[in-house]
Design a protein around this motif. Sequence first.
Motif, PDB file in Angstrom:
ATOM      1  N   ASP A  94       0.836  -1.203   0.000  1.00 40.45           N
ATOM      2  CA  ASP A  94       0.000   0.000   0.000  1.00 40.45           C
ATOM      3  C   ASP A  94       0.871   1.254   0.000  1.00 40.45           C
ATOM      4  O   ASP A  94       0.840   2.046   0.948  1.00 40.45           O
ATOM      5  CB  ASP A  94      -0.923  -0.023   1.235  1.00 40.45           C
ATOM      6  N   PHE A  95       1.651   1.404  -1.041  1.00 42.82           N
ATOM      7  CA  PHE A  95       2.524   2.588  -1.112  1.00 42.82           C
ATOM      8  C   PHE A  95       2.795   2.991  -2.555  1.00 42.82           C
ATOM      9  O   PHE A  95       2.471   2.245  -3.484  1.00 42.82           O
ATOM     10  CB  PHE A  95       3.835   2.361  -0.351  1.00 42.82           C
ATOM     11  N   ASP A  96       3.385   4.161  -2.694  1.00 42.31           N
ATOM     12  CA  ASP A  96       3.694   4.692  -4.024  1.00 42.31           C
ATOM     13  C   ASP A  96       5.212   4.875  -4.165  1.00 42.31           C
ATOM     14  O   ASP A  96       5.946   4.658  -3.193  1.00 42.31           O
ATOM     15  CB  ASP A  96       2.937   6.012  -4.265  1.00 42.31           C
ATOM     16  N   PRO A  97       5.690   5.266  -5.345  1.00 45.62           N
ATOM     17  CA  PRO A  97       7.145   5.393  -5.507  1.00 45.62           C
ATOM     18  C   PRO A  97       7.808   6.364  -4.531  1.00 45.62           C
ATOM     19  O   PRO A  97       8.986   6.203  -4.215  1.00 45.62           O
ATOM     20  CB  PRO A  97       7.295   5.892  -6.945  1.00 45.62           C
ATOM     21  N   ALA A  98       7.060   7.375  -4.040  1.00 40.18           N
ATOM     22  CA  ALA A  98       7.662   8.335  -3.101  1.00 40.18           C
ATOM     23  C   ALA A  98       8.120   7.628  -1.827  1.00 40.18           C
ATOM     24  O   ALA A  98       9.163   7.946  -1.260  1.00 40.18           O
ATOM     25  CB  ALA A  98       6.658   9.430  -2.766  1.00 40.18           C
ATOM     26  N   MET A  99       7.339   6.660  -1.381  1.00 38.06           N
ATOM     27  CA  MET A  99       7.668   5.934  -0.145  1.00 38.06           C
ATOM     28  C   MET A  99       8.565   4.726  -0.401  1.00 38.06           C
ATOM     29  O   MET A  99       9.121   4.153   0.540  1.00 38.06           O
ATOM     30  CB  MET A  99       6.381   5.460   0.529  1.00 38.06           C
TER      31      MET A  99
ATOM     32  N   ASP B 109       9.951   2.767 -13.647  1.00 33.61           N
ATOM     33  CA  ASP B 109      11.144   2.541 -12.812  1.00 33.61           C
ATOM     34  C   ASP B 109      12.151   3.687 -12.887  1.00 33.61           C
ATOM     35  O   ASP B 109      12.794   4.008 -11.889  1.00 33.61           O
ATOM     36  CB  ASP B 109      11.855   1.241 -13.238  1.00 33.61           C
ATOM     37  N   TYR B 110      12.307   4.263 -14.091  1.00 33.55           N
ATOM     38  CA  TYR B 110      13.396   5.234 -14.259  1.00 33.55           C
ATOM     39  C   TYR B 110      12.943   6.690 -14.335  1.00 33.55           C
ATOM     40  O   TYR B 110      13.766   7.580 -14.408  1.00 33.55           O
ATOM     41  CB  TYR B 110      14.236   4.858 -15.484  1.00 33.55           C
ATOM     42  N   ILE B 111      11.629   6.909 -14.361  1.00 31.71           N
ATOM     43  CA  ILE B 111      11.159   8.310 -14.331  1.00 31.71           C
ATOM     44  C   ILE B 111      10.290   8.553 -13.104  1.00 31.71           C
ATOM     45  O   ILE B 111      10.614   9.388 -12.266  1.00 31.71           O
ATOM     46  CB  ILE B 111      10.409   8.681 -15.635  1.00 31.71           C
ATOM     47  N   LEU B 112       9.187   7.793 -12.995  1.00 35.70           N
ATOM     48  CA  LEU B 112       8.247   8.061 -11.892  1.00 35.70           C
ATOM     49  C   LEU B 112       8.870   7.817 -10.511  1.00 35.70           C
ATOM     50  O   LEU B 112       8.766   8.678  -9.622  1.00 35.70           O
ATOM     51  CB  LEU B 112       6.988   7.210 -12.068  1.00 35.70           C
ATOM     52  N   ILE B 113       9.524   6.655 -10.341  1.00 34.02           N
ATOM     53  CA  ILE B 113      10.089   6.344  -9.014  1.00 34.02           C
ATOM     54  C   ILE B 113      11.142   7.384  -8.614  1.00 34.02           C
ATOM     55  O   ILE B 113      11.053   7.960  -7.519  1.00 34.02           O
ATOM     56  CB  ILE B 113      10.653   4.905  -8.958  1.00 34.02           C
ATOM     57  N   PRO B 114      12.158   7.691  -9.473  1.00 32.25           N
ATOM     58  CA  PRO B 114      13.154   8.692  -9.037  1.00 32.25           C
ATOM     59  C   PRO B 114      12.560  10.074  -8.773  1.00 32.25           C
ATOM     60  O   PRO B 114      12.933  10.728  -7.816  1.00 32.25           O
ATOM     61  CB  PRO B 114      14.144   8.744 -10.205  1.00 32.25           C
ATOM     62  N   ILE B 115      11.559  10.479  -9.621  1.00 38.10           N
ATOM     63  CA  ILE B 115      10.967  11.817  -9.429  1.00 38.10           C
ATOM     64  C   ILE B 115      10.256  11.887  -8.076  1.00 38.10           C
ATOM     65  O   ILE B 115      10.481  12.808  -7.285  1.00 38.10           O
ATOM     66  CB  ILE B 115       9.986  12.159 -10.578  1.00 38.10           C
ATOM     67  N   GLN B 116       9.397  10.899  -7.810  1.00 37.56           N
ATOM     68  CA  GLN B 116       8.638  10.934  -6.552  1.00 37.56           C
ATOM     69  C   GLN B 116       9.557  10.773  -5.342  1.00 37.56           C
ATOM     70  O   GLN B 116       9.365  11.426  -4.322  1.00 37.56           O
ATOM     71  CB  GLN B 116       7.571   9.845  -6.556  1.00 37.56           C
ATOM     72  N   THR B 118      12.651  11.672  -5.168  1.00 42.66           N
ATOM     73  CA  THR B 118      13.402  12.927  -5.008  1.00 42.66           C
ATOM     74  C   THR B 118      12.559  13.958  -4.264  1.00 42.66           C
ATOM     75  O   THR B 118      13.036  14.615  -3.335  1.00 42.66           O
ATOM     76  CB  THR B 118      13.815  13.483  -6.388  1.00 42.66           C
ATOM     77  N   MET B 119      11.299  14.066  -4.692  1.00 39.75           N
ATOM     78  CA  MET B 119      10.413  15.042  -4.032  1.00 39.75           C
ATOM     79  C   MET B 119      10.302  14.735  -2.536  1.00 39.75           C
ATOM     80  O   MET B 119      10.351  15.617  -1.699  1.00 39.75           O
ATOM     81  CB  MET B 119       9.004  14.996  -4.659  1.00 39.75           C
ATOM     82  N   PHE B 120      10.147  13.443  -2.219  1.00 38.73           N
ATOM     83  CA  PHE B 120       9.980  13.028  -0.828  1.00 38.73           C
ATOM     84  C   PHE B 120      11.273  13.259  -0.046  1.00 38.73           C
ATOM     85  O   PHE B 120      11.248  13.683   1.106  1.00 38.73           O
ATOM     86  CB  PHE B 120       9.576  11.556  -0.783  1.00 38.73           C
ATOM     87  N   SER B 121      12.421  13.006  -0.703  1.00 40.75           N
ATOM     88  CA  SER B 121      13.692  13.110   0.018  1.00 40.75           C
ATOM     89  C   SER B 121      14.094  14.572   0.275  1.00 40.75           C
ATOM     90  O   SER B 121      14.910  14.842   1.152  1.00 40.75           O
ATOM     91  CB  SER B 121      14.806  12.391  -0.740  1.00 40.75           C
ATOM     92  N   ALA B 124      14.141  15.975   3.857  1.00 37.92           N
ATOM     93  CA  ALA B 124      15.293  15.920   4.781  1.00 37.92           C
ATOM     94  C   ALA B 124      15.928  17.292   4.918  1.00 37.92           C
ATOM     95  O   ALA B 124      16.284  17.725   6.021  1.00 37.92           O
ATOM     96  CB  ALA B 124      16.317  14.911   4.281  1.00 37.92           C
ATOM     97  N   PHE B 125      16.058  18.009   3.782  1.00 39.01           N
ATOM     98  CA  PHE B 125      16.688  19.330   3.810  1.00 39.01           C
ATOM     99  C   PHE B 125      15.822  20.325   4.583  1.00 39.01           C
ATOM    100  O   PHE B 125      16.318  21.092   5.391  1.00 39.01           O
ATOM    101  CB  PHE B 125      16.893  19.832   2.369  1.00 39.01           C
ATOM    102  N   PHE B 126      14.520  20.289   4.325  1.00 35.53           N
ATOM    103  CA  PHE B 126      13.648  21.257   5.000  1.00 35.53           C
ATOM    104  C   PHE B 126      13.495  20.922   6.486  1.00 35.53           C
ATOM    105  O   PHE B 126      13.395  21.824   7.315  1.00 35.53           O
ATOM    106  CB  PHE B 126      12.287  21.315   4.294  1.00 35.53           C
ATOM    107  N   ILE B 127      13.489  19.621   6.803  1.00 35.55           N
ATOM    108  CA  ILE B 127      13.385  19.240   8.221  1.00 35.55           C
ATOM    109  C   ILE B 127      14.626  19.727   8.972  1.00 35.55           C
ATOM    110  O   ILE B 127      14.529  20.272  10.073  1.00 35.55           O
ATOM    111  CB  ILE B 127      13.197  17.709   8.372  1.00 35.55           C
ATOM    112  N   ALA B 128      15.802  19.563   8.335  1.00 30.03           N
ATOM    113  CA  ALA B 128      17.046  19.999   8.986  1.00 30.03           C
ATOM    114  C   ALA B 128      17.009  21.494   9.242  1.00 30.03           C
ATOM    115  O   ALA B 128      17.320  21.962  10.349  1.00 30.03           O
ATOM    116  CB  ALA B 128      18.238  19.647   8.109  1.00 30.03           C
ATOM    117  N   SER B 129      16.601  22.258   8.225  1.00 29.83           N
ATOM    118  CA  SER B 129      16.549  23.716   8.369  1.00 29.83           C
ATOM    119  C   SER B 129      15.515  24.123   9.423  1.00 29.83           C
ATOM    120  O   SER B 129      15.770  24.989  10.261  1.00 29.83           O
ATOM    121  CB  SER B 129      16.207  24.333   7.008  1.00 29.83           C
TER     122      SER B 129
END
Lengths: 317, 213
Positions: A94-99, B109-116, B118-121, B124-129
Motif C-alpha cells: 500500500d505505497f507509491d514510488p515516493a515511499m 522505474d526510471y522516471i516516476l520512481i526517481p521523481i517521486q 526525489t520530491m519526498f527526500s 530531509a533538507f527542509f526538516i534539517a533547516s
Amino acid sequence: MTGWIPRIIAISGSDIGIIISLVVIGGGLAWLLKQSIKAGDVDRRIVFLFIFISVSVPILFPITFSETATPIVKKLYDRIENLPEGSAVLISFDFDPAMAPEVQPMADAFARHCLAKNHKVIFMSLWATGQSLLSTTLQNVVRPEFPEKIEGVDFANLGYKAGNEGVLNVIVTNFRKMFPTDVNSIPLDSIAVFKKIRSCQDLDLIISIGGGKPGAKEWILFVGDPANVPMGCGVAAVTAPQLYPYYPKQLLGILGGIKGAAEYESELVRHYDRFADVKKPGLRMMGPQTLAHVVIMAFIVLGNISYFVTRRRGKKP
Amino acid sequence: MKRQIPLLLVLVFGIFMIFQYFVPHESSEWIYEFFLDWIYIIGIFALALGIWSLIRVSYDKIKYKKPNWQYAVITLAGLFAMILFGFDYGRHFFSAEGLSNYMFRAFFDYILIPIQATMFSLLAFFIASAAYRAFRARSLLATLLLVSALVVMLRFNPYFGPIGPYLEQTASWLLNVPNLAAKRAIIIGIGLGMVATALKVILGIERAYLGKD
C-alpha cells in the motif's frame, strides 16, 4: 612500520567514508560553532550543504553498521518464524514510488522470510502504483532468489484493486467477490494457494506495507480487528508514531522507516546464511540516515548556542 | 427540488450505511456490495472526467501559449504514452499484461520512481533547516520537546555503545507513554468529530457539498 603501508592500502570504502565525514562535517561544524558564537544564525543554504554532504559521502563510500532488532521488530520477525510451514500470509503493497525507497526494503525482507519458511504468500495492493512496486519485488527478489517457488502454488499475485476500505470490507468475508481472478486472469478457484482460503479470516498473518491511506490503520479497522486476524506492518518513519496506539494488541509489530527495515534485514542475515550475500538496502541506507541525523542534532545544538549567545548580548533573538 | 433530492438521497443512504454495519446478514451484505459497485461506476466516470479536464486545460495552455505552456506538452505526452504502453500498444485491453510492457516498466522505474522519491527526500533538507530554527530552548515546554526529539533521534545512532540501551529505553518510553497518550486522545477526538460531521451531513445541517447554486 612494515605493516603501516599495507594497512593504508587495505583501507576499506567504509573507513574512507567515515574519515571524509569526520573531516568535512566535523571541521565544518566546528567552524560554524565559532561563527554562531560570533555572528548568530547560520544561513539555511549552509544547513542544506551539510545535509547534502552527510547523505552523499556515505552513499559514495558505504558506511554500514550492525543492527540489533528492537522488540517491536523482533516480535513480528518471531511470528513469521514460528508460524507452521504452509501458513497463509498476505502482504499488501500500500505505497507509491515516493515511499518506495523507505518501505520497499521491508517488502523484500518480508517476502524473503515468508518464502524461506515455506509459507503461502498472497501479494496484493490497495494503491494503483503499488502493483508495479509489487512486480519489482517479484522480479528482483521472489523469482531470482526462489526459482523453485511456483506462482499459484507457493505464492499468488492478486494485483491492485480499486476501492480502498471497500475492498477490505468485502475480502474480510469473501476474497472471490472482490478478486474473481488473480492479476494474470486466472480464477481464484484454480489457484492452489486459495484452495483453503475463502476470506481474510482464513489467513494466519496480514502485513500491510505503506504509510498513507489506505494503509495499516485501515487494515486494522476493517480486517484485523473484526476478523481477529494477527497483523503486522512496515511503514514510513513519519507514520510509525501514529501506529503505536495499535501495538502490541492490534499490531504484533511495526517496522518504522529505514531503521525498522535494517533491523529486520540484520535479523534475517543472523538466522539465514543464504541471505548473507543478497542486497540489503535497509542496512546500506542506515549510514546516510545516521550521519544526517548527527548533522541535524549538531545544528539543533548550534541553534541553541547561537540563541543563548544572542540573548546574553541583549539582542532580541 | 434541485436541493431536496440530493439531501433526501444522503439521508436515506447515510442511515442505511450506518445500520448495515451492525447487521451481519447476507442480504445486508449483498446490498452493501451493490452500493460498492456504484462507487466504482461513479469513480470511473470521475476518472474519465478528470482525464478530459486535464486534456482541456493543457490544450488551452498550449493553444494560447500561456506561461509555462511547455510543461503542458510534457503532461499530455506522458499521459498518452503511458496509456499506450499500459495497453501494450493496444494488444492487451482486458488484462494486466500491459503492465509488463518494457516501456511502461522503464517509464515507471526510471522516471516516476526517481521523481517521486526525489520530491519526498527533499523533506530531509527542509526538516534539517526547520529543526535548526524551531528547536530552541525558549521555555520549559520547548526544552522538553527539544530534549525528547534529541533522545528519539539519538536512539537511531549506533555510535553510542554503552549508553545505547538506556537511550533505547528512554526513547521507547517517550513513544509508548507520552506519544501514545497524545495519539490516543487525538484519535478519539477525530473519531468523535467524524461522527458529528457525518451526522450533520446526513441530517442536512452541513450542506457545503451541494455547492452554492
